[in-house]
Design an enzyme around this catalytic site. Structure first.
Site, PDB file in Angstrom:
ATOM      1  N   GLU A  13      27.199  58.720  82.408  1.00  0.00           N
ATOM      2  CA  GLU A  13      26.801  57.673  81.460  1.00  0.00           C
ATOM      3  C   GLU A  13      25.373  57.275  81.791  1.00  0.00           C
ATOM      4  O   GLU A  13      25.113  56.611  82.796  1.00  0.00           O
ATOM      5  CB  GLU A  13      27.735  56.469  81.580  1.00  0.00           C
ATOM      6  CG  GLU A  13      27.314  55.264  80.766  1.00  0.00           C
ATOM      7  CD  GLU A  13      27.409  55.480  79.266  1.00  0.00           C
ATOM      8  OE1 GLU A  13      26.767  54.731  78.518  1.00  0.00           O
ATOM      9  OE2 GLU A  13      28.120  56.405  78.848  1.00  0.00           O
TER      10      GLU A  13
ATOM     11  N   CYS B 284      25.088  54.439  74.626  1.00  0.00           N
ATOM     12  CA  CYS B 284      23.954  54.928  75.410  1.00  0.00           C
ATOM     13  C   CYS B 284      22.961  55.723  74.575  1.00  0.00           C
ATOM     14  O   CYS B 284      21.784  55.794  74.916  1.00  0.00           O
ATOM     15  CB  CYS B 284      24.436  55.735  76.600  1.00  0.00           C
ATOM     16  SG  CYS B 284      25.437  57.180  76.173  1.00  0.00           S
TER      17      CYS B 284
END
Length: 204
Positions: free
Chosen positions: A11, A45
């Protein structure tokens, strides 16, 4: 992970740019930018972090993005079951601080820290050196910056750290080819947002 050949999913983050060329289909671009940016209240993200819009289409584009937000979430997004909240109590304070240093809200700008609500917000008149343009936002705030020639937009992207994702809306194959050749990012999506991470063949 490398020593044991362990598969991992990372991530990561970054300021993912989105260029809207003057040849773009503006209704399509506006709808897909609004969806990709305000999905999960901007806490994705690879959400478009800022939009670089050709000066010939900037006015129409920002109006169409606003209209798309109103269609998605209604005139009061805080009452929409489709619009999320910020994940933690600390994060809304950071977003409100970013807003104070930013340009003029064309849409939104409201915040209720107690309920972790930040309205879908479009900013104009943003300084390139402001915190909103130098820090990852990770929230429902979208700066929109005009440019004159595509080279200016590409140089703006290249002057910043390499983004996790990069987006381009255009119908001009030459612009697309130049964009792919001179920018570097974790992933690229042409005429859409977010969808580059959803190949159906992956086992998750």
């Amino acid at each position: 992970a490398a020593r044991h050949l362990t598969p991992v999913t990372l991530e990561l983050g970054g300021k993912s740019p989105c260029i809207v060329d003057r040849s773009a289909r503006l209704e399509l671009a506006a709808r897909r930018i609004a969806w990709g940016k305000f999905l999960n209240a901007g806490q994705t993200c690879i959400a478009p972090d800022y939009v670089l819009a050709h000066e010939e289409v900037e006015e129409e584009l920002v109006r169409r993005i606003r209209d798309a937000v109103l269609r998605f979430y209604g005139p009061e997004p805080r009452h929409s079951p489709a619009y999320g909240r910020i994940v933690s109590e600390r994060h809304p304070r950071r977003l409100v601080a970013l807003l104070k240093d930013a340009g003029e809200p064309y849409l939104g700008g409201q915040a209720a820290e107690a309920s972790r609500y930040i309205a879908p917000t479009i900013l104009r008149g943003v300084s390139p050196d402001s915190a909103i343009m130098t820090e990852e936002i990770f929230g429902p705030i979208l700066p929109l910056v005009p440019y004159g020639e595509v080279g200016e937009a590409l140089e703006e992207i290249r002057s910043r750290p390499r983004p996790l994702a990069a987006y381009l809306f255009t119908r001009d194959r030459t612009v697309e080819d130049v964009f792919l050749r001179v920018t570097s990012s974790g992933s690229v999506c042409i005429n859409d947002t977010i969808r580059q991470i959803t190949p159906l063949g992956l086992p998750f």
